[in-house]
Design an enzyme around this catalytic site. Structure first.
Site, PDB file in Angstrom:
ATOM      1  N   TYR A  58       0.837  -1.207   0.000  1.00 55.10           N
ATOM      2  CA  TYR A  58       0.000   0.000   0.000  1.00 55.10           C
ATOM      3  C   TYR A  58       0.873   1.258   0.000  1.00 55.10           C
ATOM      4  CZ  TYR A  58      -4.234  -2.795   0.712  1.00 55.10           C
ATOM      5  OH  TYR A  58      -5.275  -3.682   0.564  1.00 55.10           O
ATOM      6  N   SER A 213     -13.687  -3.006  -0.734  1.00 56.69           N
ATOM      7  CA  SER A 213     -14.510  -2.121  -1.573  1.00 56.69           C
ATOM      8  C   SER A 213     -16.005  -2.396  -1.395  1.00 56.69           C
ATOM      9  CB  SER A 213     -14.115  -2.223  -3.052  1.00 56.69           C
ATOM     10  OG  SER A 213     -12.803  -1.720  -3.250  1.00 56.69           O
ATOM     11  N   PRO A 214     -16.504  -2.385  -0.137  1.00 60.32           N
ATOM     12  CA  PRO A 214     -17.939  -2.646   0.082  1.00 60.32           C
ATOM     13  C   PRO A 214     -18.830  -1.552  -0.506  1.00 60.32           C
ATOM     14  CG  PRO A 214     -16.883  -1.931   2.122  1.00 60.32           C
ATOM     15  CD  PRO A 214     -15.789  -2.139   1.138  1.00 60.32           C
ATOM     16  N   LEU A 215     -18.236  -0.374  -0.790  1.00 59.96           N
ATOM     17  CA  LEU A 215     -18.983   0.712  -1.444  1.00 59.96           C
ATOM     18  C   LEU A 215     -18.501   0.866  -2.884  1.00 59.96           C
ATOM     19  CD1 LEU A 215     -18.802   3.269   1.526  1.00 59.96           C
ATOM     20  CD2 LEU A 215     -20.618   1.604   1.033  1.00 59.96           C
ATOM     21  N   ALA A 216     -17.955  -0.234  -3.408  1.00 60.15           N
ATOM     22  CA  ALA A 216     -17.456  -0.245  -4.797  1.00 60.15           C
ATOM     23  C   ALA A 216     -16.427   0.867  -5.024  1.00 60.15           C
ATOM     24  CB  ALA A 216     -18.614  -0.153  -5.784  1.00 60.15           C
ATOM     25  N   GLY A 217     -15.607   1.108  -4.014  1.00 65.86           N
ATOM     26  CA  GLY A 217     -14.545   2.102  -4.152  1.00 65.86           C
ATOM     27  C   GLY A 217     -15.078   3.514  -4.327  1.00 65.86           C
ATOM     28  N   GLY A 218     -16.322   3.771  -3.906  1.00 62.85           N
ATOM     29  CA  GLY A 218     -16.922   5.100  -4.025  1.00 62.85           C
ATOM     30  C   GLY A 218     -17.812   5.235  -5.257  1.00 62.85           C
ATOM     31  N   PHE A 221     -21.494   6.175  -5.088  1.00 66.63           N
ATOM     32  CA  PHE A 221     -21.923   7.576  -4.936  1.00 66.63           C
ATOM     33  C   PHE A 221     -21.650   8.385  -6.197  1.00 66.63           C
ATOM     34  CE2 PHE A 221     -20.284   5.695  -1.114  1.00 66.63           C
ATOM     35  CZ  PHE A 221     -21.375   5.771  -0.270  1.00 66.63           C
TER      36      PHE A 221
HETATM   37  N1  LIG Z   1      -7.480  -7.598  -0.689  1.00 69.15           N
HETATM   38  C1  LIG Z   1      -7.500  -6.790  -1.710  1.00 69.15           C
HETATM   39  O1  LIG Z   1      -7.122  -7.138  -2.839  1.00 69.15           O
HETATM   40  C2  LIG Z   1      -7.999  -5.382  -1.529  1.00 69.15           C
HETATM   41  C3  LIG Z   1      -8.263  -4.580  -2.656  1.00 69.15           C
HETATM   42  C4  LIG Z   1      -8.749  -3.286  -2.447  1.00 69.15           C
HETATM   43  C5  LIG Z   1      -8.962  -2.823  -1.140  1.00 69.15           C
HETATM   44  N2  LIG Z   1      -8.670  -3.631  -0.069  1.00 69.15           N
HETATM   45  C6  LIG Z   1      -8.905  -3.160   1.316  1.00 69.15           C
HETATM   46  O2  LIG Z   1     -10.242  -2.716   1.427  1.00 69.15           O
HETATM   47  C7  LIG Z   1     -10.260  -1.391   1.948  1.00 69.15           C
HETATM   48  C8  LIG Z   1     -11.496  -0.679   1.470  1.00 69.15           C
HETATM   49  O3  LIG Z   1     -11.491  -0.590   0.028  1.00 69.15           O
HETATM   50  P1  LIG Z   1     -12.034   0.733  -0.668  1.00 69.15           P
HETATM   51  O4  LIG Z   1     -11.229   1.905  -0.205  1.00 69.15           O
HETATM   52  O5  LIG Z   1     -12.159   0.501  -2.109  1.00 69.15           O
HETATM   53  O6  LIG Z   1     -13.492   0.812   0.047  1.00 69.15           O
HETATM   54  P2  LIG Z   1     -14.835   1.552  -0.301  1.00 69.15           P
HETATM   55  O7  LIG Z   1     -15.446   1.887   1.019  1.00 69.15           O
HETATM   56  O8  LIG Z   1     -15.635   0.750  -1.252  1.00 69.15           O
HETATM   57  O9  LIG Z   1     -14.417   2.894  -1.054  1.00 69.15           O
HETATM   58  C9  LIG Z   1     -13.873   3.979  -0.346  1.00 69.15           C
HETATM   59  C10 LIG Z   1     -13.875   5.171  -1.270  1.00 69.15           C
HETATM   60  O10 LIG Z   1     -15.228   5.615  -1.415  1.00 69.15           O
HETATM   61  C11 LIG Z   1     -15.276   7.003  -1.174  1.00 69.15           C
HETATM   62  N3  LIG Z   1     -16.564   7.444  -0.618  1.00 69.15           N
HETATM   63  C12 LIG Z   1     -17.381   8.371  -1.178  1.00 69.15           C
HETATM   64  N4  LIG Z   1     -18.460   8.559  -0.432  1.00 69.15           N
HETATM   65  C13 LIG Z   1     -18.341   7.772   0.646  1.00 69.15           C
HETATM   66  C14 LIG Z   1     -19.161   7.549   1.781  1.00 69.15           C
HETATM   67  N5  LIG Z   1     -20.341   8.174   1.978  1.00 69.15           N
HETATM   68  N6  LIG Z   1     -18.732   6.661   2.695  1.00 69.15           N
HETATM   69  C15 LIG Z   1     -17.559   6.030   2.517  1.00 69.15           C
HETATM   70  N7  LIG Z   1     -16.738   6.204   1.450  1.00 69.15           N
HETATM   71  C16 LIG Z   1     -17.130   7.069   0.515  1.00 69.15           C
HETATM   72  C17 LIG Z   1     -14.146   7.253  -0.188  1.00 69.15           C
HETATM   73  O11 LIG Z   1     -13.782   8.602  -0.241  1.00 69.15           O
HETATM   74  P3  LIG Z   1     -13.626   9.459   1.121  1.00 69.15           P
HETATM   75  O12 LIG Z   1     -12.280   9.094   1.687  1.00 69.15           O
HETATM   76  O13 LIG Z   1     -13.699  10.863   0.637  1.00 69.15           O
HETATM   77  O14 LIG Z   1     -14.720   9.084   2.045  1.00 69.15           O
HETATM   78  C18 LIG Z   1     -13.073   6.330  -0.714  1.00 69.15           C
HETATM   79  O15 LIG Z   1     -12.367   6.945  -1.765  1.00 69.15           O
HETATM   80  C19 LIG Z   1      -8.911  -0.800   1.513  1.00 69.15           C
HETATM   81  O16 LIG Z   1      -8.470   0.287   2.320  1.00 69.15           O
HETATM   82  C20 LIG Z   1      -8.000  -1.996   1.704  1.00 69.15           C
HETATM   83  O17 LIG Z   1      -7.638  -2.112   3.076  1.00 69.15           O
HETATM   84  C21 LIG Z   1      -8.205  -4.907  -0.249  1.00 69.15           C
END
Ligand SMILES: NC(=O)c1ccc[n+]([C@@H]2O[C@H](COP(=O)([O-])OP(=O)(O)OC[C@H]3O[C@@H](n4cnc5c(N)ncnc54)[C@H](OP(=O)(O)O)[C@@H]3O)[C@@H](O)[C@H]2O)c1
Length: 302
Positions: A58, A213-218, A221
């Site tokens: 990361y 990515s439970p919120l599909a990476g944003g 929204f």
């Molecule tokens: N094992 C793997 O291969 C793998 C791959 C990818 C990720 N991961 C892990 O999963 C974690 C989560 O993944 P992700 O970051 O893609 O998760 P996510 O929760 O699906 O997406 C987060 C993104 O959504 C945005 N967002 C916009 N509105 C939001 C709202 N109302 N609430 C929350 N988020 C909002 C966030 O921006 P803001 O910061 O502005 O809120 C952020 O950029 C990573 O940090 C990592 O630890 C693992």
């Protein structure tokens, strides 16, 4: 502030993690110094989020060290949280001059060196949970099981799991060494894990999946296009009926699966973390769960 206990066991004999995990994949972009990072960690702990999801790669191999710097300045903080990290992806990076091509590596030499580097960067004596980040096509499961056993004997890693592995790949390794989780992508916009046997295997083996990515990476929204708009519309309707946010409703949809997933948040914002925790108390009927499924796949069940 009173301590909120959200801890749940990942599997029989597995570690206890918080039911919502904080992901730090995006942390390198958060412009935090060590003091701000420590404050953020403490805000997570105040919400009951005690588990932090890392990977060696990361931030181009920089985030573990940022986090470690924050822990270093706060004696006692490490004992209040669980560290999940991953290894097995080799990026071509100035931080790793020995990597000639982006590839996967589950060899003992790579995994042992990677764990030592993570321990140094995180400034900790042990990792609570180590995941193989992606399936190495050249994985020798007997050798990898021996590597896991050696890491456990050395007290460097307490528990092991995989991420993004097929059910067959997980089973092959699990027969040789007890894994405690599979970390997978799953959201109202990404439902492959419902169709390829991944989530059934988690239920069957009693391994709670961690969900990235439970919120599909944003995209939930910000995305446009028919698919996103359909799903967002249905989720928003369910959210409005309960007086919760769209994000909370999306987490509640993920949590409704009987494999009892642990969603990993991706946001720096404390309000966004709070929206994830709020989902733990949202009830969702099977019919409402299927409304979202139908909106995502674009047709009713057969
Ligand atoms: N094992 C793997 O291969 C793998 C791959 C990818 C990720 N991961 C892990 O999963 C974690 C989560 O993944 P992700 O970051 O893609 O998760 P996510 O929760 O699906 O997406 C987060 C993104 O959504 C945005 N967002 C916009 N509105 C939001 C709202 N109302 N609430 C929350 N988020 C909002 C966030 O921006 P803001 O910061 O502005 O809120 C952020 O950029 C990573 O940090 C990592 O630890 C693992």
């Amino acid at each position: 502030m009173a301590t909120i206990d959200l801890s749940v066991p990942l599997s029989a004999g597995g570690p206890r993690l918080s039911a919502v995990v904080a992901g730090v994949w995006r942390m390198a972009g958060w412009q935090m110094d060590a003091a701000a990072c420590r404050r953020w960690i403490e805000q997570c702990l105040d919400l009951g989020i005690t588990s932090f999801d890392h990977a060696d790669i990361y931030g181009g191999y920089t985030v573990e060290a940022m986090f470690g710097e924050a822990l270093h300045g706060a004696p006692g903080l490490r004992q209040r949280l669980q560290i999940v990290t991953k290894c097995g992806i080799k990026l071509v990076s100035p931080q790793r001059p020995g990597h000639a091509i982006k590839s996967y590596d589950s060899s003992a030499a790579h995994v042992l060196a990677s764990v030592d580097a993570s321990l140094r960067a995180l400034r900790t004596e042990h990792i609570d949970l180590l995941l193989m980040h992606r399936p190495d096509l050249l994985m020798d499961p007997d050798a990898l099981a021996d590597t896991f056993a050696a890491l456990r004997r050395a007290g460097k890693v307490a528990h092991f799991g995989v991420s993004n592995h097929s059910p067959q790949q997980l089973a092959m390794l699990h027969r040789r060494f007890p894994l405690v989780t599979q970390q997978i992508e799953f959201s109202p916009l990404q439902m492959r894990a419902l169709a390829d046997g991944t989530l059934e295997q988690c239920v069957d083996l009693g391994l709670r999946p961690m969900v990235w990515s439970p919120l599909a990476g944003g995209r939930l929204f910000s995305g446009d296009g028919e698919h996103v708009q359909r799903v967002r519309g249905v989720l928003q309707g369910l959210a409005d009926a309960r007086g919760v946010s769209l994000a909370t409703m999306a987490y509640a949809w993920v949590l409704r699966h009987p494999s009892r997933p642990l969603p990993i948040t991706g946001s720096q914002r404390v309000e966004a973390l709070r929206e994830a925790v709020a989902a733990l108390s949202v009830e969702l009927s099977a019919e409402d769960w299927y409304r979202v499924w139908q909106a995502s796949v674009g047709h009713e069940v057969a």
